[in-house]
Design an enzyme around this catalytic site. Structure first.
Site, PDB file in Angstrom:
ATOM      1  N   ASP A 200       0.872  -1.161   0.000  1.00 10.64           N
ATOM      2  CA  ASP A 200       0.000   0.000   0.000  1.00 10.64           C
ATOM      3  C   ASP A 200       0.919   1.223   0.000  1.00 10.64           C
ATOM      4  O   ASP A 200       1.598   1.507   0.991  1.00 10.64           O
ATOM      5  CB  ASP A 200      -0.883  -0.017   1.248  1.00 10.64           C
ATOM      6  CG  ASP A 200      -1.847   1.162   1.310  1.00 10.64           C
ATOM      7  OD1 ASP A 200      -1.637   2.140   0.568  1.00 10.64           O
ATOM      8  OD2 ASP A 200      -2.801   1.105   2.107  1.00 10.64           O
TER       9      ASP A 200
ATOM     10  N   TYR B 231      -6.077  15.854 -10.451  1.00 15.37           N
ATOM     11  CA  TYR B 231      -5.386  15.143 -11.516  1.00 15.37           C
ATOM     12  C   TYR B 231      -4.259  16.001 -12.089  1.00 15.37           C
ATOM     13  O   TYR B 231      -3.135  15.535 -12.297  1.00 15.37           O
ATOM     14  CB  TYR B 231      -6.381  14.765 -12.618  1.00 15.37           C
ATOM     15  CG  TYR B 231      -5.776  13.998 -13.769  1.00 15.37           C
ATOM     16  CD1 TYR B 231      -5.669  12.615 -13.719  1.00 15.37           C
ATOM     17  CD2 TYR B 231      -5.320  14.652 -14.911  1.00 15.37           C
ATOM     18  CE1 TYR B 231      -5.120  11.899 -14.785  1.00 15.37           C
ATOM     19  CE2 TYR B 231      -4.773  13.958 -15.971  1.00 15.37           C
ATOM     20  CZ  TYR B 231      -4.671  12.583 -15.902  1.00 15.37           C
ATOM     21  OH  TYR B 231      -4.115  11.883 -16.943  1.00 15.37           O
TER      22      TYR B 231
ATOM     23  N   THR C 157      -6.622   0.367 -21.434  1.00 14.59           N
ATOM     24  CA  THR C 157      -6.816  -0.334 -20.168  1.00 14.59           C
ATOM     25  C   THR C 157      -8.268  -0.770 -20.054  1.00 14.59           C
ATOM     26  O   THR C 157      -9.146  -0.293 -20.790  1.00 14.59           O
ATOM     27  CB  THR C 157      -6.475   0.586 -18.986  1.00 14.59           C
ATOM     28  OG1 THR C 157      -7.382   1.710 -19.011  1.00 14.59           O
ATOM     29  CG2 THR C 157      -5.038   1.090 -19.071  1.00 14.59           C
TER      30      THR C 157
END
Length: 289
Positions: free
Chosen positions: A70, A165, A202
Site C-alpha cells: 500500500d 489530476y 486499459t
C-alpha cells in the site's frame, strides 16, 4: 553496468499502465518487482492482481516478483525496498506509476462538486512517487547507475479532469526535473524523467469507450497499449545518451519514433503535439539552494 538481469520496481502494477510496463520490461529480461494492493479477484472492481502480473512478467521472459504494498503506508514501501536490496543488491529502474484513481474522476461537475477522495492522488500518486524515489536514490547513487521514471500525461500542462489530476501530473513532471538537478549535483550516473503516456487501452478506458462511444470513440485511432511505454522505458535505459535527457518530461509517442518502437500491429501512436497542440513545460535552469 552489471551483466546480471536488470532489476526494476513498477508500482501500481496490478492492472493498467503498470501491468503493461512490467510485462514489457519482463520481455527484455528484467527482474520486475510488481507492487499493488490487489492480491485476489474481487480486491478491486477491475480485473488484475499483483500475482497475475508477476506471472505475466515471467511468461514474457523475465522474472516477476509480486509484493503487496500500500503506497500510502511509508513502512510498507520501506519494507519493499529493503526486500529488493536484500534479494538483489541493486535497483536499476524505478517506475513511479501507483495512483489513487477513482471512477468519479471523469464525472461532470466542478472540483467541489465531486468527492473529496479524488484528492487522494496527491498522496498515492504524487507523494508516493517522492517516497519511492527517496528510497531508491541511495541504492542507485551507490551503484552509480539507475533510472527513475514518472508516468505522466498531458494533463500536466492543460486542464484535464480537475485540479487533483492536474496537480498529480504536473507535480510528477517537476519532481523528475528537480531530482535530476540533485543527481547531477551529486555527480551520480542516475537519471530521472517523466513520460507523457497517451490514452491507454486499459480495462477502465475500454469500458468508458464502450459505454459512451460518442464521447470517447475518437480515441480508437490514438490509443496505446499498456506495454508500449514499457518498451520505451527499456529503450531509454539502454540509451548511452540517457543522461542528456535527465530531468526532462518527454512524450512517449515521440520517444518511440526516436527509438524505432511500434505498438501492437505496427501502429505508431500519435503525439500530443500533433493531436492536441500541447507539449511539456520547459523548466528554467536557475538553481536556488
Amino acid at each position: 553496468m552489471s551483466d546480471t538481469a536488470p532489476v526494476a520496481i513498477v508500482t501500481g502494477a496490478s492492472r493498467g499502465a503498470g501491468r503493461g510496463i512490467a510485462v514489457a520490461l519482463g520481455s527484455h529480461g528484467c527482474t520486475v518487482y510488481v507492487t499493488g494492493r490487489s492480491e485476489k479477484v474481487g480486491d478491486h472492481a477491475l480485473p488484475g492482481t499483483i500475482y497475475e502480473t508477476a506471472q505475466a512478467v515471467t511468461a514474457a521472459g523475465g522474472t516477476g516478483i509480486a509484493v503487496r504494498c500500500d503506497h500510502s503506508d511509508d513502512a510498507q514501501v520501506q519494507a519493499l525496498f529493503d526486500q529488493v536490496r536484500a534479494e538483489q543488491g541493486r535497483l536499476d529502474i524505478l517506475v513511479n506509476n501507483a495512483a489513487a484513481i477513482y471512477d468519479e474522476l471523469g464525472m461532470p461537475g466542478n472540483f467541489w462538486e465531486k468527492p473529496l477522495k479524488l484528492g487522494d492522488m496527491i498522496d498515492v500518486g504524487l507523494r508516493s512517487g517522492y517516497v519511492a524515489s527517496w528510497l531508491a536514490a541511495p541504492m542507485m547513487v551507490a551503484q552509480d547507475h539507475g533510472l527513475i521514471v514518472f508516468t505522466s500525461a498531458s494533463g500536466a500542462a492543460h486542464y484535464s479532469m480537475g485540479p487533483a489530476y492536474g496537480a498529480h501530473k504536473a507535480g510528477m513532471d517537476k519532481m523528475a526535473f528537480d531530482m535530476a538537478v540533485d543527481f547531477r549535483d551529486a555527480g551520480a550516473n542516475v537519471a530521472a524523467l517523466s513520460i507523457w503516456m497517451g490514452a491507454l487501452a486499459t480495462d477502465r478506458l475500454l469500458a468508458m469507450m464502450e459505454a459512451d462511444p460518442d464521447k470517447f470513440g475518437y480515441l480508437r485511432d490514438q490509443i496505446e497499449t499498456p506495454e508500449f511505454t514499457g518498451h520505451v522505458i527499456w529503450a531509454l535505459h539502454s540509451d548511452p545518451e540517457l543522461h542528456s535527457l535527465s530531468g526532462r518530461t518527454l512524450i512517449g509517442a515521440e520517444l518511440a519514433v526516436k527509438y524505432g518502437i511500434q505498438d501492437e500491429g505496427g501502429r505508431q501512436p500519435p503525439s500530443y503535439r500533433d493531436t492536441h497542440n500541447v507539449v511539456p513545460h520547459v523548466h528554467h535552469p536557475l538553481v536556488i539552494r
